[in-house]
Design a protein around this motif. Structure first.
Motif, PDB file in Angstrom:
ATOM      1  N   ARG A  48      42.490  41.649  32.261  1.00  0.00           N
ATOM      2  CA  ARG A  48      42.003  40.485  33.008  1.00  0.00           C
ATOM      3  C   ARG A  48      43.064  39.385  33.020  1.00  0.00           C
ATOM      4  O   ARG A  48      43.208  38.643  33.968  1.00  0.00           O
ATOM      5  CB  ARG A  48      40.708  39.966  32.386  1.00  0.00           C
ATOM      6  N   PHE A  90      39.735  44.571  37.444  1.00  0.00           N
ATOM      7  CA  PHE A  90      39.495  43.133  37.591  1.00  0.00           C
ATOM      8  C   PHE A  90      40.061  42.654  38.915  1.00  0.00           C
ATOM      9  O   PHE A  90      41.134  43.073  39.339  1.00  0.00           O
ATOM     10  CB  PHE A  90      40.126  42.358  36.430  1.00  0.00           C
ATOM     11  N   GLN A  95      36.112  38.033  38.075  1.00  0.00           N
ATOM     12  CA  GLN A  95      35.259  39.127  38.510  1.00  0.00           C
ATOM     13  C   GLN A  95      35.900  40.465  38.145  1.00  0.00           C
ATOM     14  O   GLN A  95      37.087  40.690  38.358  1.00  0.00           O
ATOM     15  CB  GLN A  95      35.022  39.058  40.012  1.00  0.00           C
ATOM     16  N   GLY A  96      35.075  41.355  37.578  1.00  0.00           N
ATOM     17  CA  GLY A  96      35.555  42.674  37.206  1.00  0.00           C
ATOM     18  C   GLY A  96      34.430  43.689  37.248  1.00  0.00           C
ATOM     19  O   GLY A  96      33.248  43.326  37.296  1.00  0.00           O
ATOM     20  N   TYR A 108      31.433  42.189  35.614  1.00  0.00           N
ATOM     21  CA  TYR A 108      31.866  41.102  34.752  1.00  0.00           C
ATOM     22  C   TYR A 108      32.008  39.863  35.608  1.00  0.00           C
ATOM     23  O   TYR A 108      32.669  39.882  36.642  1.00  0.00           O
ATOM     24  CB  TYR A 108      33.234  41.438  34.113  1.00  0.00           C
TER      25      TYR A 108
END
Length: 110
Positions: A48, A90, A95-96, A108
C-alpha cells in the motif's frame, strides 16, 4: 515474486516463507522476513505504501506489516473465511482488494 513499493523485490517460498531483496532493482541477495503464517503458504503480497503491505494466503491467512516487510502480524479480519486468499491489490492510498476462492472479495478502505 513481485516488486515492493521501494523498488526492491519480494519472493515467496513453500511453507509460508517470505524473502526480501537487500537492495532495489534486480539483485541476488535476499533476507528472510519474520512471517507468522501459521504454516500456510502465502500466495501474494501487495504494498500500500513503502512501509505498509498486506500478504494473503491459504486458509484465509491475512498478514500486515507497517515496517516495510521486516516483521508481519496476523490480521484476524479473514479468520472466518473458509478458503484461500489469492491476490492483494491496492489502488491509490485508500482502496485495496483481496481476491479469494468461491467469489470472496475483501475490500480495504483506509
Amino acid at each position: 515474486m513481485g516488486w515492493r513499493a521501494d523498488g526492491g523485490l519480494w519472493l515467496l517460498v513453500r511453507g509460508g516463507g517470505l524473502f526480501l531483496s537487500k537492495g532495489t532493482g534486480i539483485v541476488e541477495d535476499f533476507e528472510e522476513a519474520l512471517v507468522q503464517s501459521r504454516g500456510f503458504g502465502i500466495l501474494d503480497v501487495g504494498y500500500r505504501s513503502k512501509d505498509e503491505a498486506w500478504a494473503a494466503g491459504g486458509s484465509g491467512v491475512l498478514l500486515k506489516t507497517t515496517k516495510g516487510g521486516k516483521t508481519w502480524v496476523h490480521d484476524r479480519a479473514a479468520d472466518n473465511i473458509p478458503g484461500n486468499l489469492y491476490s492483494v491489490k491496492f489502488i491509490g492510498d485508500n482502496q485495496g482488494f483481496v481476491l479469494g476462492n468461491d467469489g470472496v472479495l475483501l475490500r480495504y478502505v483506509g
